[in-house]
Design an enzyme around this catalytic site. Structure first.
Site, PDB file in Angstrom:
ATOM      1  N   ASN A   1      27.947  37.338  30.335  1.00  0.00           N
ATOM      2  CA  ASN A   1      27.478  36.059  30.854  1.00  0.00           C
ATOM      3  C   ASN A   1      26.260  35.618  30.057  1.00  0.00           C
ATOM      4  OD1 ASN A   1      29.196  35.356  33.193  1.00  0.00           O
ATOM      5  ND2 ASN A   1      28.510  37.341  33.937  1.00  0.00           N
TER       6      ASN A   1
ATOM      7  N   ARG B   1      23.878  33.508  30.290  1.00  0.00           N
ATOM      8  CA  ARG B   1      23.033  32.654  31.132  1.00  0.00           C
ATOM      9  C   ARG B   1      22.255  33.520  32.118  1.00  0.00           C
ATOM     10  NH1 ARG B   1      25.649  33.333  35.870  1.00  0.00           N
ATOM     11  NH2 ARG B   1      27.928  33.349  35.905  1.00  0.00           N
TER      12      ARG B   1
ATOM     13  N   ARG C   1      23.368  37.775  49.147  1.00  0.00           N
ATOM     14  CA  ARG C   1      23.684  36.360  48.955  1.00  0.00           C
ATOM     15  C   ARG C   1      24.057  35.772  50.320  1.00  0.00           C
ATOM     16  NH1 ARG C   1      26.931  35.274  43.346  1.00  0.00           N
ATOM     17  NH2 ARG C   1      26.060  36.986  42.114  1.00  0.00           N
TER      18      ARG C   1
ATOM     19  N   GLY D   1      37.050  34.856  39.242  1.00  0.00           N
ATOM     20  CA  GLY D   1      38.264  35.185  39.972  1.00  0.00           C
ATOM     21  C   GLY D   1      39.372  34.164  39.855  1.00  0.00           C
TER      22      GLY D   1
ATOM     23  N   GLU E   1      45.127  42.970  31.318  1.00  0.00           N
ATOM     24  CA  GLU E   1      44.314  44.177  31.224  1.00  0.00           C
ATOM     25  C   GLU E   1      44.871  45.222  32.178  1.00  0.00           C
ATOM     26  OE1 GLU E   1      39.755  42.722  30.218  1.00  0.00           O
ATOM     27  OE2 GLU E   1      40.273  43.308  32.251  1.00  0.00           O
TER      28      GLU E   1
END
Length: 447
Positions: free
Chosen positions: A289, A291, A337, A165, A200
């Site tokens: 990503n 990872r 989370r 972000g 975009e």
């Protein structure tokens, strides 16, 4: 297999990696800042090395200190975890140049996907659908206005070299574009060291869908299904689930097959995630990503495959040893989370954990390095726990999640547990009717 792995990270992800290593008979080395001397992963590791003071740049981003720790402990390999150096191509290359194995993708793949413009170009070559946008970085207003006119307003300004972000702004017309371009460029420069941004098309109400993949670099590639990561605040994920309640079986199969074909063509080695926006039956690639992802546990719960274990096996040169047809997906999984933050205003809430009781029972998993008496430091990301729930159905999963959230006790600091309790009672969420902007619309009513 490796005899000893240095874990170049902290918190719950360092503990997660330690556990996978120990189950494989691999010894671990925990590197830590002075602020993390009492961390659980440090307490459990076979060896520990203090690599600097609390600021990340002087410790967890200190490449020389990490390599020195690997050398003096005789480590065979380095696992970067997520965040910090996990997607730093130079770090991956330096680790290999110094005779250690980097547990992750090849540096060239990290570098390719780390630059969002280069990643989009690669996505086109690999046959991935992309969001209409500028071909190159826009460095002045004249170029930006021309690109925006071609794309069509509203447009999204994004940092070419980053994510999370940072440097991301929306412009709904020429006036907003003129206002937001210098702000986005300044943010990008501050967080990623360079101010390049690109444009975009802004999709008004898409879902955020990502595909978890594993590639062994030897022709073996599989997917572990999709994850719906649409519940976000300030472009940061808050809750994820799999399978997505917004996709049907045909759409799910189509995008997973597209992702596997792309990764196979790339020759990718390790775990990775291809992320898409989904709206009106169409998928648009946004990034990859290279990872481990924070939300990887829900894919493990459905597939039964330990993703960290597979990272270790692949890095050691082993083939996957199984095909897509061998993977069976079962039930539904959700991850919350939990951050050390005020659940209403989201201000960080570091401090001493006075009481700690994790929920348990069938289908409940908690990935956390917390314990009673531990002090959450103020220097790092506020994520302190991941509550992962599995059920035979989405409804069973939701009922179990409500019960687990009621049981979870973290005393002494504010956490976002109350926010999650509100989320799982919200009608839109219960019905699976949400998009990436839904939580931002819901949060003002929270508390």
């Amino acid at each position: 297999m490796f005899e000893k792995v240095l874990i170049a990270n902290r918190g719950e992800i360092a503990l997660r990696i330690h556990r996978a290593c120990r189950e494989m008979g691999i010894k671990t080395v925990a590197v830590h800042s002075t602020a993390d001397a009492d961390a659980m992963n440090v307490r459990l590791a076979d060896e520990t090395v203090c690599i600097g003071p609390p600021p990340a740049r002087q410790s967890y981003l200190n490449v020389a200190a990490i390599l020195s720790a690997a050398a003096i402990t005789g480590a065979d390999a380095v696992h970067p975890g997520l965040g910090f150096l996990a997607e730093n191509a130079d770090f991956a290359a330096i680790v290999e140049e110094h005779g250690f194995t980097f547990i992750g993708p090849a540096p060239e793949h990290i570098r390719l996907m780390g630059n969002k413009i280069a990643a989009k170009e690669a996505a086109v070559r690999l046959g991935l659908p992309i969001v209409p946008g500028s071909q190159d970085a826009v460095r002045d207003l004249v170029t930006a206005e021309a690109e925006a006119a071609a794309i069509g307003y509203p447009v999204l300004l994004k940092a070419a070299a980053g994510g999370g972000g940072r440097g991301m702004k929306i412009a709904r017309d020429r006036l907003e574009l003129a206002q937001m371009l210098p702000i986005a460029r300044a943010e990008a420069a501050a967080f990623f060291g360079q101010g390049d941004v690109y444009l975009e098309r802004w999709l008004e109400r898409p879902r955020h869908i990502e595909i978890q993949i594993l590639g062994d670099g030897q022709g073996g590639v599989v997917h572990l299904g999709e994850r719906d990561c649409s519940l976000q605040r300030s472009h940061q994920k808050v809750l994820e689930e799999t399978p997505s309640p917004g996709l049907n079986a045909a759409e799910r199969r189509r995008i997973c097959e597209v992702a596997v074909a792309a990764i196979g063509a790339l020759g990718y080695k390790s775990a990775g995630t291809i992320e898409f926006l989904y709206q009106d039956g169409e998928f648009y690639f946004i990034e990859m990503n290279t990872r481990l992802q924070v939300e990887h546990p829900i894919s493990e719960m459905l597939s039964g495959i330990d993703i960290v274990r597979e990272q270790l096996r692949i890095a050691d040169g082993a083939p996957l040893g199984y095909r897509q047809a061998d993977i069976t997906f079962s039930g539904h999984a959700i991850e919350c989370r939990i951050n050390a933050e005020d659940p209403v205003n989201f201000r960080p809430s570091p401090g001493k954990v006075t009481d700690y009781h994790a929920p348990g029972g069938l289908g409940v998993r908690v990935d956390s390095a917390l314990y009673a008496g531990y002090t959450v430091p103020p220097y790092y990301d506020s994520l302190i726990s991941k509550l992962i729930i599995h059920g035979k159905s989405r409804n069973e999963c939701l009922m179990r999640l409500r019960r687990a959230l009621e049981e979870y006790v973290i005393g002494g600091i504010a956490t976002t547990i109350p926010l999650h309790q509100r989320l799982v009672e919200a009608r839109d969420f219960i019905e699976g009717d949400y998009d990436i902007g839904w939580l931002e619309r819901f949060v003002p009513r929270a508390g």
